[in-house]
Design a protein around this motif. Structure first.
Motif, short mmCIF file in Angstrom:
data_model
loop_
_atom_site.label_atom_id
_atom_site.label_comp_id
_atom_site.label_asym_id
_atom_site.label_seq_id
_atom_site.Cartn_x
_atom_site.Cartn_y
_atom_site.Cartn_z
N LYS A 68 2.16 -48.42 5.53
CA LYS A 68 2.98 -49.63 5.65
C LYS A 68 3.98 -49.53 6.81
O LYS A 68 4.48 -50.54 7.28
CB LYS A 68 3.75 -49.87 4.35
CG LYS A 68 2.90 -50.51 3.27
CD LYS A 68 3.77 -50.75 2.07
CE LYS A 68 2.99 -51.42 0.96
NZ LYS A 68 3.71 -51.32 -0.32
N HIS A 69 4.30 -48.32 7.24
CA HIS A 69 5.25 -48.14 8.35
C HIS A 69 4.63 -48.33 9.72
O HIS A 69 5.32 -48.48 10.71
CB HIS A 69 5.84 -46.73 8.29
CG HIS A 69 7.02 -46.64 7.38
ND1 HIS A 69 8.07 -45.80 7.60
CD2 HIS A 69 7.31 -47.31 6.25
CE1 HIS A 69 8.95 -45.96 6.64
NE2 HIS A 69 8.50 -46.86 5.80
N ARG A 86 3.11 -49.73 12.92
CA ARG A 86 3.26 -51.03 13.61
C ARG A 86 2.01 -51.36 14.42
O ARG A 86 1.24 -50.46 14.79
CB ARG A 86 4.47 -51.00 14.55
CG ARG A 86 5.80 -50.76 13.84
CD ARG A 86 6.28 -52.02 13.09
NE ARG A 86 7.16 -51.67 11.98
CZ ARG A 86 6.84 -51.73 10.69
NH1 ARG A 86 5.64 -52.12 10.31
NH2 ARG A 86 7.70 -51.40 9.75
N ASN A 87 1.88 -52.66 14.76
CA ASN A 87 0.71 -53.13 15.53
C ASN A 87 0.53 -52.33 16.83
O ASN A 87 1.51 -52.11 17.54
CB ASN A 87 0.89 -54.61 15.92
CG ASN A 87 0.89 -55.50 14.69
OD1 ASN A 87 0.74 -55.00 13.58
ND2 ASN A 87 1.07 -56.79 14.89
N GLU A 98 -0.13 -49.24 17.37
CA GLU A 98 0.27 -47.82 17.44
C GLU A 98 -0.93 -46.88 17.62
O GLU A 98 -2.02 -47.14 17.11
CB GLU A 98 0.99 -47.39 16.13
CG GLU A 98 2.45 -47.74 16.11
CD GLU A 98 3.20 -47.00 14.98
OE1 GLU A 98 2.66 -46.06 14.37
OE2 GLU A 98 4.35 -47.39 14.74
N SER A 114 -3.22 -51.42 8.41
CA SER A 114 -2.29 -51.70 9.50
C SER A 114 -3.12 -52.13 10.70
O SER A 114 -4.36 -52.12 10.65
CB SER A 114 -1.48 -50.44 9.85
OG SER A 114 -2.24 -49.60 10.70
N ASP A 146 2.38 -42.61 19.10
CA ASP A 146 3.60 -43.27 18.62
C ASP A 146 4.04 -42.61 17.32
O ASP A 146 5.20 -42.70 16.94
CB ASP A 146 3.31 -44.76 18.35
CG ASP A 146 2.88 -45.48 19.61
OD1 ASP A 146 3.74 -45.68 20.47
OD2 ASP A 146 1.67 -45.79 19.75
N ARG A 147 3.06 -42.02 16.63
CA ARG A 147 3.35 -41.45 15.31
C ARG A 147 2.44 -40.24 15.08
O ARG A 147 1.24 -40.32 15.36
CB ARG A 147 3.07 -42.52 14.24
CG ARG A 147 3.58 -42.21 12.85
CD ARG A 147 3.30 -43.40 11.93
NE ARG A 147 3.96 -44.60 12.37
CZ ARG A 147 5.18 -44.99 11.97
NH1 ARG A 147 5.84 -44.30 11.07
NH2 ARG A 147 5.72 -46.10 12.44
#
Ligand SMILES: C[S@@+](CC[C@H](N)C(=O)[O-])C[C@H]1O[C@@H](n2cnc3c(N)ncnc32)[C@H](O)[C@@H]1O
Length: 293
Positions: free
Chosen positions: A119-120, A122-123, A125, A145, A196-197
């Protein structure tokens, strides 16, 4: 369901033995995994048959006879009842995971955490999952996501094979990219400054791999989802202990960061906890291919 097991068992087992039988068990696809202590293993069959009465869809009951251990995070399993097999397909939030429980790590208990992470995202990523197993975090992210890509590394060839199958099963080709090998080497050779993550779901070695996670994050900054095991006695907070440890390490590496979230994922034993920290990196430190250097 768990109380139902104890109630039904009380009809066939002596009370003094009943208190030594674990009330909890995992259901993974059509397989149930029970834990029975050595001295009460004589009751495994009764426990298994009772579980199969409660869950009509369970085809196999296995007993876990060792803790999760080793580089591949495997546990020893012993066949108890039903069909003698260790492979199954587990469903979670609309995703399908094909798993060989004898050869790959999987825990159905992390489902809330997997969805929390998804859920964290983002578009657009790019995510690097350093310890992807059969791909459950990665596939859930891809399905729930609009991540562009999820590089999913695992060193265990069997987990990698299941992950490839799961990419096909869930139709996430090109978005979840299975990579076989050691996360350190893969990041150094191919995935420096792309993410990004970064996910680090290997709590027993987290601290050792943190610097490689940092290398994978883009120069502009990003997120690291960091898991660790921590001991905390009475009046101690395991999350604060992990924050202190990680802060010290990040400061020594010259990183600017915040911890927007820290929480206990689950209790793993008396005074032992699995903790997650969401680390936000404001900008990343010295990277080999930093254009500004
Ligand atoms: C605790 S499991 C987590 C798997 C998966 N993320 C999940 O939640 O089901 C850790 C995984 O890391 C893998 N692993 C261990 N050391 C590794 C390394 N150096 N590089 C890549 N994968 C590694 C293991 O094979 C195992 O599948």
């Amino acid at each position: 369901m768990k109380n139902r097991l104890r109630n039904l068992l009380s009809e066939s087992l002596p009370l003094e033995d009943l208190t030594h039988i674990y009330n909890s068990y995992d259901v993974i696809g059509d397989i149930a995994v029970i834990r029975v202590t050595e001295s009460f293993r004589k009751h495994s069959q009764t426990v298994a048959e009772t579980i199969m009465k409660i869950h009509k869809n369970i085809k196999t009951v296995l007993a876990q006879t060792s803790p999760v251990r080793g580089d591949f995070r495997l546990r020893k399993l012993k066949f108890v009842a039903g069909e003698d097999k260790t492979t199954t397909t587990h469903k979670e939030y609309g995703c399908l995971f094909s798993i060989d429980l004898a050869k790959c790590y999987f825990s159905p208990r992390l489902l809330f955490e997997r969805m929390r992470v998804a859920k964290h995202v983002r578009n657009g990523e790019v995510v690097v999952n350093m310890f992807a197993g059969v791909g459950c975090f990665s596939i859930l992210i891809a399905k729930h996501s609009k991540a562009e890509k999820v590089y999913s590394i695992d060193v265990n060839p069997s987990a990698f094979q299941c992950m490839q199958k799961n990419v096909r099963l869930n139709r996430v080709y090109g978005r979840v990219i299975p990579v076989k090998g050691d996360a350190r080497e893969i990041i150094e050779k191919r995935l420096c400054c792309v993410a990004d993550r970064v996910l680090m779901p290997l709590p027993d070695k987290a601290s050792e791999y943190l610097q490689y996670a940092l290398s994978a994050v883009k120069n502009a900054g990003g997120w690291i989802c960091y898991y660790d095991f921590e001991h905390a006695g009475k009046n101690m907070d395991p999350v604060e202990k992990v924050k202190m440890k990680v802060a010290e390490k990040l400061e020594s590496l010259g990183e600017a960061f915040t911890f927007p979230l820290g929480r206990v994922v689950r209790t793993i034993g008396p005074n032992w906890y699995q903790v997650v920290l969401d680390i936000k990196l404001i900008s990343c430190g010295n990277k080999e291919n930093d254009e500004s250097s």
